[in-house]
Design a protein around this motif. Structure first.
Motif, PDB file in Angstrom:
ATOM      1  N   GLY A   1     -27.464   5.825  21.021  1.00 31.35           N
ATOM      2  CA  GLY A   1     -27.221   7.197  20.572  1.00 31.35           C
ATOM      3  C   GLY A   1     -28.521   7.936  20.319  1.00 31.35           C
ATOM      4  N   VAL A   2     -28.447   9.267  20.412  1.00 23.25           N
ATOM      5  CA  VAL A   2     -29.582  10.150  20.129  1.00 23.25           C
ATOM      6  C   VAL A   2     -29.099  11.203  19.140  1.00 23.25           C
ATOM      7  CG1 VAL A   2     -31.221  11.821  21.079  1.00 23.25           C
ATOM      8  CG2 VAL A   2     -30.625   9.780  22.390  1.00 23.25           C
ATOM      9  N   ASN A   3     -29.928  11.530  18.147  1.00 22.50           N
ATOM     10  CA  ASN A   3     -29.507  12.487  17.127  1.00 22.50           C
ATOM     11  C   ASN A   3     -29.453  13.908  17.691  1.00 22.50           C
ATOM     12  OD1 ASN A   3     -32.314  12.745  17.353  1.00 22.50           O
ATOM     13  ND2 ASN A   3     -32.496  13.520  15.260  1.00 22.50           N
ATOM     14  N   PRO A   4     -28.763  14.830  16.993  1.00 20.18           N
ATOM     15  CA  PRO A   4     -28.623  16.209  17.504  1.00 20.18           C
ATOM     16  C   PRO A   4     -29.965  16.876  17.803  1.00 20.18           C
ATOM     17  CG  PRO A   4     -27.090  15.826  15.705  1.00 20.18           C
ATOM     18  CD  PRO A   4     -27.958  14.611  15.770  1.00 20.18           C
ATOM     19  N   ALA A   5     -30.959  16.704  16.901  1.00 21.67           N
ATOM     20  CA  ALA A   5     -32.259  17.330  17.126  1.00 21.67           C
ATOM     21  C   ALA A   5     -32.929  16.776  18.379  1.00 21.67           C
ATOM     22  CB  ALA A   5     -33.164  17.114  15.911  1.00 21.67           C
ATOM     23  N   GLY A   6     -32.753  15.470  18.598  1.00 22.93           N
ATOM     24  CA  GLY A   6     -33.328  14.849  19.782  1.00 22.93           C
ATOM     25  C   GLY A   6     -32.674  15.330  21.059  1.00 22.93           C
ATOM     26  N   ARG A   7     -31.350  15.497  21.030  1.00 23.31           N
ATOM     27  CA  ARG A   7     -30.635  16.022  22.202  1.00 23.31           C
ATOM     28  C   ARG A   7     -31.121  17.447  22.520  1.00 23.31           C
ATOM     29  NH1 ARG A   7     -25.580  13.960  23.940  1.00 23.31           N
ATOM     30  NH2 ARG A   7     -25.050  11.934  23.021  1.00 23.31           N
ATOM     31  N   GLN A   8     -31.248  18.252  21.479  1.00 26.55           N
ATOM     32  CA  GLN A   8     -31.694  19.626  21.696  1.00 26.55           C
ATOM     33  C   GLN A   8     -33.122  19.660  22.240  1.00 26.55           C
ATOM     34  OE1 GLN A   8     -31.519  22.033  18.178  1.00 26.55           O
ATOM     35  NE2 GLN A   8     -32.041  23.921  19.232  1.00 26.55           N
ATOM     36  N   MET A   9     -33.984  18.801  21.717  1.00 27.29           N
ATOM     37  CA  MET A   9     -35.383  18.771  22.127  1.00 27.29           C
ATOM     38  C   MET A   9     -35.524  18.393  23.600  1.00 27.29           C
ATOM     39  SD  MET A   9     -38.511  16.577  20.387  1.00 27.29           S
ATOM     40  CE  MET A   9     -37.988  17.067  18.753  1.00 27.29           C
ATOM     41  N   THR A  10     -34.645  17.494  24.070  1.00 19.56           N
ATOM     42  CA  THR A  10     -34.755  17.002  25.452  1.00 19.56           C
ATOM     43  C   THR A  10     -33.746  17.644  26.399  1.00 19.56           C
ATOM     44  OG1 THR A  10     -33.366  15.116  24.799  1.00 19.56           O
ATOM     45  CG2 THR A  10     -35.755  14.784  24.804  1.00 19.56           C
ATOM     46  N   GLY A  11     -32.950  18.607  25.899  1.00 17.03           N
ATOM     47  CA  GLY A  11     -32.072  19.370  26.776  1.00 17.03           C
ATOM     48  C   GLY A  11     -30.728  18.745  27.053  1.00 17.03           C
ATOM     49  N   TYR A  12     -30.270  17.785  26.228  1.00 13.97           N
ATOM     50  CA  TYR A  12     -28.956  17.177  26.418  1.00 13.97           C
ATOM     51  C   TYR A  12     -27.952  17.822  25.466  1.00 13.97           C
ATOM     52  CZ  TYR A  12     -31.090  13.510  29.254  1.00 13.97           C
ATOM     53  OH  TYR A  12     -31.750  12.824  30.245  1.00 13.97           O
ATOM     54  N   GLY A  13     -26.743  18.061  25.972  1.00 15.59           N
ATOM     55  CA  GLY A  13     -25.711  18.688  25.165  1.00 15.59           C
ATOM     56  C   GLY A  13     -25.207  17.774  24.069  1.00 15.59           C
ATOM     57  N   PRO A  14     -24.558  18.344  23.015  1.00 13.08           N
ATOM     58  CA  PRO A  14     -24.081  17.555  21.873  1.00 13.08           C
ATOM     59  C   PRO A  14     -23.112  16.445  22.263  1.00 13.08           C
ATOM     60  CG  PRO A  14     -24.035  19.893  21.372  1.00 13.08           C
ATOM     61  CD  PRO A  14     -24.322  19.784  22.836  1.00 13.08           C
ATOM     62  N   GLU A  15     -22.298  16.674  23.285  1.00  8.63           N
ATOM     63  CA  GLU A  15     -21.301  15.682  23.698  1.00  8.63           C
ATOM     64  C   GLU A  15     -21.640  15.051  25.039  1.00  8.63           C
ATOM     65  OE1 GLU A  15     -19.023  14.847  21.608  1.00  8.63           O
ATOM     66  OE2 GLU A  15     -19.582  16.432  20.185  1.00  8.63           O
ATOM     67  N   GLU A  16     -22.814  15.313  25.563  1.00  8.98           N
ATOM     68  CA  GLU A  16     -23.161  14.809  26.894  1.00  8.98           C
ATOM     69  C   GLU A  16     -23.271  13.280  26.887  1.00  8.98           C
ATOM     70  OE1 GLU A  16     -26.389  15.764  30.483  1.00  8.98           O
ATOM     71  OE2 GLU A  16     -26.326  16.963  28.641  1.00  8.98           O
ATOM     72  N   ASP A  17     -22.697  12.670  27.917  1.00  8.95           N
ATOM     73  CA  ASP A  17     -22.679  11.208  28.024  1.00  8.95           C
ATOM     74  C   ASP A  17     -24.085  10.694  28.363  1.00  8.95           C
ATOM     75  OD1 ASP A  17     -21.964   8.584  28.232  1.00  8.95           O
ATOM     76  OD2 ASP A  17     -20.882   8.791  30.138  1.00  8.95           O
TER      77      ASP A  17
ATOM     78  N   SER B   1     -38.118  16.253  29.108  1.00  8.10           N
ATOM     79  CA  SER B   1     -36.800  16.878  28.987  1.00  8.10           C
ATOM     80  C   SER B   1     -36.086  16.890  30.336  1.00  8.10           C
ATOM     81  CB  SER B   1     -36.930  18.313  28.462  1.00  8.10           C
ATOM     82  OG  SER B   1     -37.463  19.154  29.474  1.00  8.10           O
ATOM     83  N   LYS B   2     -34.783  17.203  30.293  1.00 10.84           N
ATOM     84  CA  LYS B   2     -34.007  17.290  31.538  1.00 10.84           C
ATOM     85  C   LYS B   2     -34.569  18.350  32.471  1.00 10.84           C
ATOM     86  CE  LYS B   2     -29.591  17.196  31.693  1.00 10.84           C
ATOM     87  NZ  LYS B   2     -28.170  17.521  31.469  1.00 10.84           N
ATOM     88  N   ALA B   3     -35.143  19.397  31.892  1.00 10.22           N
ATOM     89  CA  ALA B   3     -35.685  20.496  32.702  1.00 10.22           C
ATOM     90  C   ALA B   3     -37.072  20.176  33.252  1.00 10.22           C
ATOM     91  CB  ALA B   3     -35.746  21.769  31.863  1.00 10.22           C
ATOM     92  N   GLY B   4     -37.619  19.019  32.885  1.00 13.15           N
ATOM     93  CA  GLY B   4     -38.940  18.638  33.388  1.00 13.15           C
ATOM     94  C   GLY B   4     -40.075  19.011  32.469  1.00 13.15           C
ATOM     95  N   ASP B   5     -39.765  19.577  31.287  1.00 15.08           N
ATOM     96  CA  ASP B   5     -40.824  19.937  30.340  1.00 15.08           C
ATOM     97  C   ASP B   5     -41.382  18.685  29.671  1.00 15.08           C
ATOM     98  OD1 ASP B   5     -40.450  22.648  30.835  1.00 15.08           O
ATOM     99  OD2 ASP B   5     -38.827  22.773  29.350  1.00 15.08           O
ATOM    100  N   GLN B   6     -42.695  18.676  29.448  1.00  9.06           N
ATOM    101  CA  GLN B   6     -43.338  17.570  28.777  1.00  9.06           C
ATOM    102  C   GLN B   6     -43.729  17.987  27.360  1.00  9.06           C
ATOM    103  OE1 GLN B   6     -46.389  15.563  30.955  1.00  9.06           O
ATOM    104  NE2 GLN B   6     -45.190  15.434  32.840  1.00  9.06           N
TER     105      GLN B   6
END
Length: 532
Positions: A202-218, A258-263
């Motif tokens: 699992g990844v916490n909400p802040a981590g998902r947001q930081m790396t571009g993953y949605g709250p419920e994304e698998d 991130s998913k968008a390629g940002d470092q």
């Protein structure tokens, strides 16, 4: 005395640890186990059946049928003998067996004459007790059907113990994960929990947001490395995780991807979690964003200035320096005429300093090529001797002139072959030896040691008894142009680039450096690289 106390199994210490790990000793009776002992008595027609666990100095009965005692001493136990082998242990008539004829359990209650016990073998391979049946009359043995039934019941009893241990472990893990996720939810940093193999739990909400993953994304199929920039993901597996497994944690600067390629540059901490038996249960990581905008701009400006400086060195200094060195060589070699002693002394000082300046320029260019990925390593097979001997032989004269003794200790086969860039590894060893000799002084000892590490790596160590390094200086040793003690520069001159270049070379081999030092007593520089 005609009875023999049972000897200890060869795995006694591990066996006792396994038994205690089931957390079953001295627990209340349970129907599941009572039904098994009752069935054992019915199948074999024996008046007594026991589910016996052999502890350090006793045998304790988790379940018993036809017997009131809850335990007996291990030294008089039949089960202590039964756990010595995997096969069923049968005593047809205890009166006729010298091991048991005068055993108190034979001469007194419960007056054992016949015994048959099947060892309880855990998943870890340790025999922790038996399922046994006892009769007060001698028997020829058990029929094949009775033996098969007793074996089946013993396996069922062991399966029940293993299942309960697994459920208990899962319950503890669930509690641990729940606590971790509670913390994760409140954190503004990137936090990730993973299995011991690095697969994401699992990844916490802040981590998902930081790396571009949605709250419920698998996140199924992702690993810890999936969130890191490609150029640093390999270091996670080759350096960070092995260090965490060895020391419990690892910390360093890294780059999230991130998913968008940002470092995103981050300060990363990796933790290794173990259970009470020392087994790795999970890994977790916390990454704090350190990409302040002003800091990035400043670093970019510094990088541009450095690149401009290196370019100037490359084009403006290299050519005239080469001309100066060659001209001085002609003069000192006498090809341009003879000079008096005083003039020759001045010329040699100029030659030495021009060569030192040339080496400085070479080091700067070498470091620049390494940092920009323009230096390639030529990997091939080389033996330990081929990597150590040339370095030691190069500096034997220098060490002798400095009054320093050199010694080589190879704790593995000298012909062990390593996949590496031999020239670069020799350069690293030469650099470490040169530093050790410089800082050792007259009467000093420098030891070069090579040993094989458990992680399929080989470790090279250069150990001296010189002036040592202050503890607060060690983290900066590999920074370019930094020297541990500027006050010693008059005695031991250097550019401050040697260790930075060495680290670049070892990083290119997917290895790592370790430094230990006792100020005033000496230092040890170690680097480890994969064998293949």
């Amino acid at each position: 005395m005609r009875f023999l106390p049972p000897p200890l199994p060869i795995d006694e210490q591990a066996r006792i640890a396994e038994l205690c790990g089931f957390d079953v000793l001295d627990t209340e009776p349970e129907r599941a186990f009572d039904n098994l002992t009752r069935l054992a008595a019915i199948i074999t027609g024996a008046p007594i059946a026991l589910f016996s666990l052999v502890d350090t100095d006793r045998q304790w009965f988790k379940s018993r049928f036809g017997l009131s005692a809850t335990q007996t001493g291990r030294d008089i136990s039949f089960c202590g003998h039964a756990i010595l082998k995997d096969e069923i242990f049968i005593v047809p008539d205890a009166h006729l067996d010298d091991r048991f004829a005068e055993n108190p359990l034979v001469t007194g209650d419960p007056h054992i004459r016949f015994y048959a016990g099947v060892p309880l073998r855990s998943a870890g391979g340790h025999r922790i007790g038996t399922l046994c049946v006892i009769d007060t009359e001698p028997r020829a043995g058990l029929t094949p059907a009775e033996q098969e039934g007793l074996h089946a019941l013993a396996a069922t009893a062991m399966d029940e113990l293993e299942l309960r241990r697994t459920l208990r472990t899962l319950s503890l893990r669930q509690e641990e994960i729940s606590r971790y996720f509670s913390v994760m939810g409140a954190s503004t940093d990137f936090m990730c929990l993973a299995t011991a193999d690095g697969e994401v739990i699992g990844v916490n909400p802040a981590g998902r947001q930081m790396t571009g993953y949605g709250p419920e994304e698998d996140l199924t199929g992702l690993t810890l490395g999936s969130f890191l920039a490609p150029e640093v993901a390999d270091l996670l597996w080759t350096r960070a995780i092995p260090t965490a497994l060895r020391n419990g944690s690892w910390r360093g600067e890294s780059v999230l991807f991130s998913k968008a390629g940002d470092q995103i540059p981050v300060d990363q901490v990796l933790l290794c979690h173990r259970d009470q038996n020392g087994e790795v249960t999970s890994l977790s990581t916390i990454c704090r964003d350190i990409s302040e905008r002003d800091e990035i701009i400043r670093l970019r400006e510094v990088q541009l200035m450095k690149d401009a400086f290196v370019s100037t060195v490359s084009h403006e200094l290299r050519t005239p320096l080469t001309s100066i060195v060659m001209s001085l060589a002609l003069l000192t070699d006498g090809l341009m005429g003879n000079f008096d002693d005083e003039s020759m002394k001045v010329l040699r000082i100029a030659q030495a300093n021009s060569e030192r300046l040339t080496h400085l320029v070479d080091d700067i260019l070498d470091l620049e090529r390494s940092e920009h990925g323009r230096r390639t390593l030529s990997f091939t097979q080389a033996s330990i001797s081929e990597l150590v001997d040339p370095a030691v032989q190069t500096l034997e004269g220098h060490a002798a002139a400095a009054g320093v003794t050199m010694r080589v200790e190879i704790d593995t086969h000298p012909a062990l072959m390593i996949t590496c860039d031999p020239g670069r590894i020799v350069r690293v060893v030469v650099n470490l030896l040169t530093n050790a000799i410089k800082f050792s002084g007259i009467g000093g000892l420098v030891v070069t040691r090579v040993e094989r590490s458990p992680e399929n790596m080989v470790t090279f160590s250069v150990i001296d008894n010189g002036i040592g390094i202050r503890e607060e200086s060690i983290p900066q040793l590999f920074d370019p142009f930094w020297q541990a003690d500027s006050s010693s520069s008059k005695l031991v001159q250097g550019s401050g680039l040697g260790l930075a270049i060495c680290k670049q070379i070892i990083d290119g081999h997917r290895g790592f450096f370790e430094v230990t030092s006792d100020f005033g007593k000496g230092s040890a520089f170690r680097f480890s690289i994969p064998i293949h």
